[in-house]
Scaffold this motif. Structure first.
Motif, short mmCIF file in Angstrom:
data_model
loop_
_atom_site.label_atom_id
_atom_site.label_comp_id
_atom_site.label_asym_id
_atom_site.label_seq_id
_atom_site.Cartn_x
_atom_site.Cartn_y
_atom_site.Cartn_z
N ALA A 180 0.72 -1.28 -0.19
CA ALA A 180 -0.07 0.03 0.05
C ALA A 180 0.77 1.39 0.09
O ALA A 180 0.42 2.29 -0.32
CB ALA A 180 -0.88 -0.14 1.15
N ILE A 181 2.26 1.00 0.44
CA ILE A 181 3.00 2.34 0.64
C ILE A 181 3.06 3.34 -0.37
O ILE A 181 2.77 4.56 -0.19
CB ILE A 181 4.44 1.86 1.19
N PRO A 182 3.40 2.90 -1.83
CA PRO A 182 3.48 3.95 -3.06
C PRO A 182 2.26 4.68 -3.12
O PRO A 182 2.18 5.83 -3.36
CB PRO A 182 3.73 2.94 -4.02
N THR A 183 0.92 3.60 -2.97
CA THR A 183 -0.30 4.46 -3.11
C THR A 183 -0.44 5.67 -2.07
O THR A 183 -1.01 6.63 -2.17
CB THR A 183 -1.36 3.65 -3.10
N LEU A 184 -0.22 5.28 -0.90
CA LEU A 184 -0.27 6.27 0.26
C LEU A 184 0.36 7.42 0.09
O LEU A 184 -0.08 8.36 0.28
CB LEU A 184 -0.21 5.48 1.65
N LEU B 42 -0.37 11.85 -0.68
CA LEU B 42 0.09 12.96 0.04
C LEU B 42 0.21 14.18 -0.77
O LEU B 42 0.18 15.44 -0.50
CB LEU B 42 1.48 12.67 0.58
N SER B 43 0.18 13.89 -2.22
CA SER B 43 0.25 15.02 -3.35
C SER B 43 -1.31 15.49 -3.55
O SER B 43 -1.36 16.51 -4.58
CB SER B 43 1.00 14.57 -4.55
N PHE C 292 10.89 4.59 1.34
CA PHE C 292 10.07 5.18 0.43
C PHE C 292 9.48 6.76 0.61
O PHE C 292 9.62 7.43 -0.31
CB PHE C 292 8.64 4.49 0.48
N LEU C 293 9.44 7.02 1.86
CA LEU C 293 9.14 8.37 2.27
C LEU C 293 10.48 9.25 1.82
O LEU C 293 10.36 10.42 1.41
CB LEU C 293 9.00 8.56 3.86
N LEU C 294 11.66 8.84 2.06
CA LEU C 294 12.94 9.43 1.92
C LEU C 294 13.31 9.95 0.36
O LEU C 294 13.27 10.89 -0.11
CB LEU C 294 14.24 8.72 2.52
N GLU C 295 12.62 8.75 -0.41
CA GLU C 295 12.86 8.96 -1.84
C GLU C 295 11.74 10.01 -2.29
O GLU C 295 12.12 10.90 -3.06
CB GLU C 295 12.61 7.51 -2.38
N HIS C 296 10.60 9.99 -1.77
CA HIS C 296 9.65 10.89 -2.12
C HIS C 296 10.15 12.21 -1.71
O HIS C 296 9.84 13.16 -2.63
CB HIS C 296 8.45 10.53 -1.23
N ILE C 297 10.64 12.48 -0.47
CA ILE C 297 11.05 13.83 -0.22
C ILE C 297 12.20 14.37 -1.15
O ILE C 297 12.11 15.27 -1.58
CB ILE C 297 11.52 13.81 1.19
N GLN C 298 12.94 13.59 -1.67
CA GLN C 298 14.29 13.72 -2.37
C GLN C 298 13.84 14.04 -3.69
O GLN C 298 14.44 15.11 -4.40
CB GLN C 298 15.30 12.69 -2.39
N GLU C 299 12.62 13.61 -4.19
CA GLU C 299 12.33 13.66 -5.72
C GLU C 299 11.71 15.12 -5.99
O GLU C 299 11.32 15.38 -7.03
CB GLU C 299 11.05 12.71 -5.98
N GLY C 300 11.66 15.89 -4.78
CA GLY C 300 11.16 17.35 -5.28
C GLY C 300 9.70 17.23 -5.34
O GLY C 300 9.13 17.62 -6.45
N ARG D 130 5.49 17.48 0.68
CA ARG D 130 6.72 17.18 1.53
C ARG D 130 6.28 17.49 3.04
O ARG D 130 6.92 16.80 3.80
CB ARG D 130 7.89 18.27 0.96
N ALA D 131 5.41 18.44 3.40
CA ALA D 131 5.17 18.65 4.54
C ALA D 131 4.41 17.23 5.36
O ALA D 131 4.88 16.73 6.44
CB ALA D 131 4.31 19.57 5.00
#
Lengths: 214, 284
Positions: free
Chosen positions: A37-41, A45-46, A70-78, A84-85
């Motif tokens: 479920a992680i990628p969908t969750l 957030l966006s 997954f969260l770290l990657e998402h934050i780095q991706e801009g 991001r918050a």
């Protein structure tokens, strides 16, 4: 839970065509606690639906350290500042020291005050026992340095979060580094006496845990 | 109000907020120059960095009468920007120029002027603001965007509440039934501030609590801003659980906390203040 069931719930999130349906679908998916479920969750957030994002954050926190990479990657991706918050909030809620560098950077360098706020709060909630013991001291000294910077941020909400972060951090190092606790006490006394915002002045006067400096 | 939607998108980020790219002299030169984009930028800059200097106030007040910067639809972008900036500078010498702007044909100039007069605490503007509310000022045009409003009612109501205009209460009350919800909220906010007793004020605070469960996010945001502005303590729980961004809920709770701290005067933290802080902590 069977994979097909999780897949069905993921599809329901993608197919939701009203805000209320989206919220329901995200809540159901989050409740599975499934790694799939992680990628969908994270994608949720966006979306500009605070309630769905809140449910996704709660679900990600429940998935604990599994969600962290997954969260770290998402934050780095801009991602956008609000996404991001939310991601930083999830990372803060999990408290995994793997997120340390990301939280440190976000606390002082992110342009969004919501991101800096959530990150400053998160620095006070790290679970240091999960970190390799030889790295703890250098990690902690970065945290205190960063939070001392954040307590002087231009936005009241970041300073407020930094006070809470410092109290949480002080509780974590109360036994191991009493000298830090003393410098935190002194710094917070200064905030209580001189911050521009009444709310920030008041916050150090209320110790949220028995180890928090007053 | 509008601060809710533009929150954090206000141009400069705070990371770079410390960098003042212009000087006062340069900004005034731009403001009086011929490059329209630089004129608007200079007006914004003076407000953003709160350059409270009498020369800045004079140049911005002059800009309120500008005729060069017009949109196709007849709007005055420079005047809007100057009117907003003058509220931020907090200088009383801007009051008479801002009062003249209440008669400007451009809806958004009147809106910005009303907001700034409220911020400046300009008691002398109460009569003119009340006329605007009654739509008795000649030559003013309606807003071009939806919902079409004849006057910037929410800004005017907000200013009248902040200015303690109790004589305007009967007129303000009529706006509780206005077809546009945002205007109703602004009326409730003003009436709360103008009520003589806490028990009379309650109904307006409670009205705004109801608004926190409105179906539209935009209206929930507006109610959050209004409750924070009046510091209505019984709203704390409803604010904390409202369906909106944490950042906006935190700002509203800050309003409640600070009101409470002001009332308890000084170093004593009462139980209510601690409760509000607990809620704020949970949203960080």
């Amino acid at each position: 839970m069977a994979n097909t069931q999780v897949l069905r719930l993921i599809r329901a999130v993608d197919a939701a065509d009203s805000p209320a349906e989206l919220v329901k679908a995200v809540e159901d998916l989050a409740a599975t606690g499934a790694e799939a479920a992680i990628p969908t969750l994270i994608a949720v957030l966006s979306y500009s639906n605070p309630r769905a994002a809140r449910a996704a954050v709660d679900g990600l926190i429940k998935l604990d350290i599994t969600a962290v990479p997954f969260l770290l990657e998402h934050i780095q991706e801009g991602s956008s500042y609000s996404a991001r918050a939310w991601a930083i909030e999830a990372l803060s809620g999990i408290g995994d020291p793997q997120g340390l560098e990301t939280l440190l950077r976000a606390t002082t360098q992110d342009f969004s005050m919501s991101v800096r706020r959530a990150a400053a709060r998160g620095l006070g909630k790290l679970r240091w026992q999960m970190m390799a013991s030889e790295q703890v001291l250098s990690g902690q000294s970065k945290v205190i340095e960063t939070l001392f910077q954040a307590v002087q941020d231009s936005e009241w909400i970041v300073r407020y979060a930094a006070v809470v972060g410092l109290q949480g951090f002080a509780a974590a190092v109360f036994i191991s580094c009493p000298s830090w606790v003393i410098s935190i006490e002194m710094r917070l006394a200064q905030t209580a006496g001189s911050d521009d915002s009444l709310a920030v002045q008041a916050r150090p006067c209320w110790p949220s845990s028995k180890f928090s400096p007053v | 109000m509008s601060s809710a939607s533009s929150f954090e998108n206000s141009g400069l980020s705070s990371a770079s907020a410390g960098v003042c790219t212009l000087s006062l002299e340069q900004a005034i030169e731009y403001l009086r120059g011929s490059d329209l984009s630089l004129r608007v930028y200079a007006a914004w800059w003076l407000g953003r960095f709160r350059i409270d200097d009498i020369r800045a106030v004079a140049a911005l007040s002059e800009a309120l009468a500008d005729e060069d910067d017009r949109t196709v639809a007849g709007g005055y972008p420079l005047r809007r920007s100057a009117a907003r900036a003058l509220g931020k500078l907090g200088n009383q010498s801007a009051v008479s120029a801002l009062m003249s702007s209440l008669g400007c044909s451009d809806f958004h100039v009147r809106e910005a002027a009303a907001q700034s007069l409220g911020i400046l605490g300009a008691q002398e503007s109460i009569a003119k603001l009340t006329e605007l509310l009654k739509n008795e000022v000649a030559g003013t045009e309606a807003s071009l965007e939806e919902p079409e409003l004849i006057q910037p009612y929410d800004a005017v109501l907000e200013a009248l509440g902040a200015l303690g205009a109790s004589a305007a209460v009967p007129v303000i009350e009529t706006f509780l039934q206005h077809p546009v919800e945002r205007v109703q909220y602004a009326a409730a906010r003003a009436l709360y501030q103008l009520s003589e007793t806490a028990s009379a004020a309650r109904q307006y605070g409670d009205f705004l609590i109801q608004a926190l469960s409105h179906q539209k996010l935009q209206l929930r945001r507006a109610a959050l801003a209004d409750l924070g502005a009046i510091g209505y303590l019984p709203a704390a729980g409803a604010i904390a659980s409202a369906l909106a961004e944490n950042s906006l809920k935190l700002i509203a709770l800050k309003g409640l906390l600070e009101k409470q701290l002001e009332q308890s005067e000084g170093d004593f933290l009462c139980e209510e203040s601690v409760k509000v802080m607990q809620m704020m902590d949970a949203l960080l």
